[in-house]
Design a protein around this motif. Structure first.
Motif, PDB file in Angstrom:
ATOM      1  N   ILE A  51       0.170  -0.051   2.351  1.00 48.32           N
ATOM      2  CA  ILE A  51       0.835   0.722   3.399  1.00 48.32           C
ATOM      3  C   ILE A  51      -0.133   1.730   3.990  1.00 48.32           C
ATOM      4  O   ILE A  51      -0.190   1.918   5.210  1.00 48.32           O
ATOM      5  N   GLN A  52      -0.902   2.385   3.140  1.00 46.92           N
ATOM      6  CA  GLN A  52      -1.888   3.349   3.619  1.00 46.92           C
ATOM      7  C   GLN A  52      -2.920   2.664   4.511  1.00 46.92           C
ATOM      8  O   GLN A  52      -3.275   3.164   5.577  1.00 46.92           O
ATOM      9  N   GLN A  53      -3.364   1.492   4.119  1.00 53.00           N
ATOM     10  CA  GLN A  53      -4.347   0.747   4.912  1.00 53.00           C
ATOM     11  C   GLN A  53      -3.738   0.320   6.253  1.00 53.00           C
ATOM     12  O   GLN A  53      -4.395   0.410   7.299  1.00 53.00           O
ATOM     13  N   GLU A  54      -2.511  -0.128   6.251  1.00 57.38           N
ATOM     14  CA  GLU A  54      -1.835  -0.504   7.501  1.00 57.38           C
ATOM     15  C   GLU A  54      -1.708   0.685   8.431  1.00 57.38           C
ATOM     16  O   GLU A  54      -1.890   0.556   9.645  1.00 57.38           O
ATOM     17  N   ASN A  55      -1.397   1.853   7.872  1.00 49.41           N
ATOM     18  CA  ASN A  55      -1.248   3.056   8.692  1.00 49.41           C
ATOM     19  C   ASN A  55      -2.581   3.484   9.308  1.00 49.41           C
ATOM     20  O   ASN A  55      -2.619   4.038  10.395  1.00 49.41           O
ATOM     21  N   GLN A  56      -3.684   3.263   8.633  1.00 53.30           N
ATOM     22  CA  GLN A  56      -4.986   3.615   9.145  1.00 53.30           C
ATOM     23  C   GLN A  56      -5.393   2.725  10.321  1.00 53.30           C
ATOM     24  O   GLN A  56      -6.130   3.132  11.188  1.00 53.30           O
TER      25      GLN A  56
END
Length: 136
Positions: A129-134
Motif C-alpha cells: 500500500i505504501q508503494q502504491e501511494n508513492q
C-alpha cells in the motif's frame, strides 16, 4: 487492518458471543489474553464492561464498512470461533478494496497471542500500500 472483526451478524447476541469467547479462550494456550482482559475489566468496572459489551452487540459493522474506500486487510486466525471465515467473506464483499488473510492455527486475539505472526502477516500488505501511494 481489521483483525477478527466482530460482531458476526449471524451470532449477534450476548450469550452467543460469550460462548464463542469461551471457546476461543480454550484454544489460546500459549499466551491467553484472559488475565489481561480481567485486569482491564476490573479497572473499567462492571458497568463499563457490560456497557461496552452491549454497544458491541448493537454495533452493525457491516453497515459502515461500505463507506470505507481505503485499502483494507481483513485478518483472522484459522481457529477463530468469534470471527468465522464466512463472516470475513461477507465483510470483504462489502469493501471493494479489501483483501482477506487467514493465519494458520491462529485464534481470535492474534495480536496478543501471536504478535510476531500478526506483524509478519500485515507487513507485506502495508508495504504494498505504501508503494502504491508513492506511485500516485
Amino acid at each position: 487492518v481489521l483483525q477478527g472483526p466482530t460482531v458476526d451478524r449471524h451470532a449477534r447476541s450476548l450469550p452467543r458471543q460469550l460462548w464463542r469467547s469461551w471457546r476461543n479462550s480454550r484454544l489460546e494456550t500459549r499466551r491467553p489474553p484472559g488475565p489481561l482482559a480481567r485486569i482491564d475489566y476490573a479497572k473499567a468496572g462492571l458497568w463499563r464492561a457490560f456497557g461496552t459489551m452491549r454497544a458491541m452487540i448493537r454495533d452493525h459493522i457491516e453497515h459502515r464498512l461500505t463507506y470505507i474506500s481505503a485499502p483494507t486487510l481483513l485478518l483472522r486466525g484459522s481457529r477463530d470461533p468469534i470471527c468465522p471465515a464466512r463472516w470475513l467473506d461477507e465483510l470483504a464483499a462489502l469493501m471493494p478494496r479489501s483483501e482477506r488473510l487467514t493465519l494458520r492455527d491462529g485464534t481470535h486475539t492474534l495480536h496478543y497471542v501471536y504478535p510476531w505472526s500478526f506483524c509478519n502477516a500485515i507487513r507485506p500488505f502495508l508495504a504494498r500500500i505504501q508503494q502504491e501511494n508513492q506511485h500516485e
